[in-house]
Design a protein around this motif. Structure first.
Motif, PDB file in Angstrom:
ATOM      1  N   ALA A  88       0.823  -1.210   0.000  1.00  0.00           N
ATOM      2  CA  ALA A  88       0.000   0.000   0.000  1.00  0.00           C
ATOM      3  C   ALA A  88       0.859   1.264   0.000  1.00  0.00           C
ATOM      4  O   ALA A  88       0.604   2.208  -0.763  1.00  0.00           O
ATOM      5  CB  ALA A  88      -0.938  -0.008   1.208  1.00  0.00           C
ATOM      6  N   GLY A 124       2.178   6.024  -4.614  1.00  0.00           N
ATOM      7  CA  GLY A 124       0.822   6.554  -4.495  1.00  0.00           C
ATOM      8  C   GLY A 124       0.703   7.555  -3.356  1.00  0.00           C
ATOM      9  O   GLY A 124       0.000   8.553  -3.464  1.00  0.00           O
ATOM     10  N   TYR A 142       3.939   2.751 -13.343  1.00  0.00           N
ATOM     11  CA  TYR A 142       4.581   2.784 -12.031  1.00  0.00           C
ATOM     12  C   TYR A 142       6.106   2.713 -12.169  1.00  0.00           C
ATOM     13  O   TYR A 142       6.837   3.429 -11.492  1.00  0.00           O
ATOM     14  CB  TYR A 142       4.073   1.608 -11.202  1.00  0.00           C
ATOM     15  N   PHE A 202      -6.136   3.373  -5.327  1.00  0.00           N
ATOM     16  CA  PHE A 202      -4.743   3.204  -5.735  1.00  0.00           C
ATOM     17  C   PHE A 202      -3.848   3.125  -4.510  1.00  0.00           C
ATOM     18  O   PHE A 202      -2.979   2.267  -4.395  1.00  0.00           O
ATOM     19  CB  PHE A 202      -4.313   4.377  -6.627  1.00  0.00           C
ATOM     20  N   SER A 228      -3.916  -0.102  -2.625  1.00  0.00           N
ATOM     21  CA  SER A 228      -3.665  -1.293  -3.462  1.00  0.00           C
ATOM     22  C   SER A 228      -4.927  -2.117  -3.638  1.00  0.00           C
ATOM     23  O   SER A 228      -4.913  -3.342  -3.599  1.00  0.00           O
ATOM     24  CB  SER A 228      -2.576  -2.195  -2.860  1.00  0.00           C
ATOM     25  N   SER A 258       4.061  -6.326  -5.420  1.00  0.00           N
ATOM     26  CA  SER A 258       2.694  -6.839  -5.223  1.00  0.00           C
ATOM     27  C   SER A 258       1.921  -6.826  -6.537  1.00  0.00           C
ATOM     28  O   SER A 258       1.063  -7.677  -6.768  1.00  0.00           O
ATOM     29  CB  SER A 258       1.967  -6.037  -4.147  1.00  0.00           C
TER      30      SER A 258
END
Ligand code: TRP
Length: 427
Positions: free
Chosen positions: A7, A11, A88, A209, A212, A306
């Motif tokens: 997470a 972001g 990303y 986002f 995640s 991930s």
């Protein structure tokens, strides 16, 4: 902890401050927090339970627990994973370059204007940012193949607390700059006149986002969980840590933006232009800067892992591929998609839907993740229904005080709320 590592990433530190800046500040923050609390926490738990109950990748999880057309939700997730990873790696590649810029001093001596010019020159430079995206992709593949447990887990357990402390140091610097107060006001005081449907879509996209959520990453991680792990508490920890880091990033960036007279709506470059100015005006700024971008690189790596893990587990479970070729193939495809994203930042004019390629990919995920989340809510709330509570509590052997609220959110609040936000965004 692995899910929290997924997470917390770009972001929080790159995307959240610039989205907040571009969407008018405080009002965006409130909407984002609202979506985190109302949809985020419940959906994290919903994904985790799908993973733990099925022990499978997203496609397999929806197939074995639901059958029919439900696996389509899993396929949507795998597709979304490709799209996210493709841009990303581009931004993560920038963090590698910035480690170098901090060390060679080329971004440390300048004022805001020359730092902005250097940033634009770098991202539009063609080959270098593309190669760095490739380098980051290679690093991600290596970690996924080497196994999460050994290196990266130990490294991130050590390094993420350091990142946290560094954020606090930078916040202290940022809020003590003359003129920072205006930035704090912008961040914390909502101005509802700046809110429209687009603000809603951006805020919900950002919430998903950042957590995640909505593409099966947490299904995949949930599939590795032992039956005895209490999940509601884990979900709360993930939400808490992730939101805390995003808020800290806001307090680090936005006051400095206003203190230096930068444009809060500058877009994806905001963090990459603002921070070097902050570092320039700090004692030992080059060292702080280098350490910061190195830590951001690690945070991005645990998130990218991930994303790739979803695609790889899917390929391993559902096709004849073994892990190694699966990771290599997925890595190559993501990198291939990342090339136009990187080039679209000034080197070549690559547009789709009237946006540059990277912005288009990011906007597409803002849409796909909530759609994935909506389908997940319907599936767990209605198709599994009360059975899902038994799955969370391991057949009643574990406590889950909010079970009724959780089911109500999944059945009604999340589907109606998410649909409303998406539709109002489109109109
Ligand atoms: N949450 C990560 C970040 O904030 C990015 C990410 C990793 C992600 N895995 C994901 C986003 C799965 C959506 C779905 O940087």
């Amino acid at each position: 902890m692995a899910a929290a590592g997924s997470a917390v990433g770009l972001g929080n530190i790159w995307k959240f401050p610039y989205e907040t800046g571009a969407n008018g500040g405080g009002a965006f923050l409130l909407l984002y927090l609202l979506f985190i609390v109302v949809f985020g926490a419940s959906l994290i738990l919903a994904e985790m339970v799908l993973g733990r109950a099925s022990g499978q990748n997203p496609v397999g999880a929806f197939r074995s627990l639901g059958g029919g057309r439900w696996p389509l939700v899993g396929y949507l997730g795998v597709f979304t994973g490709f799209v996210i990873l493709s841009f990303y790696i581009v931004i993560a590649g920038w963090t590698i370059a910035y480690m170098g810029f901090m060390l060679d001093g080329s971004l440390i001596s300048g004022d805001a204007e020359s730092i902005g010019a250097k940033f634009s020159a770098f991202i539009s430079g063609g080959a270098t940012p593309v190669l760095l995206a490739g380098l980051f992709m290679v690093a991600t593949v290596i970690v996924v193949l080497g196994g999460i447990g050994k290196g990266i887990e130990r490294a991130s357990k050590l390094l993420m607390p350091v990142l946290f402390v560094l954020l606090l140091v930078l916040i202290a610097r940022s809020v003590s700059l003359p003129g920072a107060g205006e930035g704090l006001r912008f961040f914390l005081v909502p101005d509802w006149s700046k809110v429209d449907g687009g603000t809603f879509t951006s805020a919900i996209g950002q919430a998903f986002f950042s957590l995640s959520l909505g593409m099966g990453a947490l299904i995949t991680y949930g599939s590795y969980l032992p039956k005895t792990t209490p999940m509601p508490g884990s979900a709360a920890i993930i939400v808490g840590l992730d939101t805390l880091v995003a808020l800290l990033a806001g307090f680090m960036i936005l006051p400095a933006v206003f203190a230096y007279g930068l444009d809060p709506a500058a877009g994806p470059g905001l963090t990459f232009v603002t921070l070097p100015v902050v570092f320039s005006q700090m004692p030992a700024g080059a060292i702080f800067g280098f350490v910061f971008f190195a830590l951001l690189f690690v945070a991005a790596l645990t998130s990218a892992v991930s994303l790739l893990e979803v695609v790889v587990t899917y390929l391993v479970d559902e096709t004849r591929l073994t892990r190694r070729p699966a990771a290599l193939i997925a890595g190559c495809i993501c990198f291939g998609l990342g090339v136009p994203s990187s080039l679209s930042q000034g080197a070549v004019d690559i547009q789709i839907f009237g946006m540059d390629f990277l912005t288009a990919a990011a906007s597409l995920t803002d849409l796909l993740l909530p759609i994935g989340g909506l389908c997940t809510a319907l599936f767990v709330g209605w198709k599994l229904g009360p059975k899902s509570v038994a799955l969370v509590t391991n057949n009643g052997t574990q406590r889950f005080a909010l079970a009724t609220v959780w089911l109500f959110i999944l059945r009604f609040v999340a589907p109606i709320g998410i649909a409303y936000v998406l539709i109002s965004g489109m109109l």
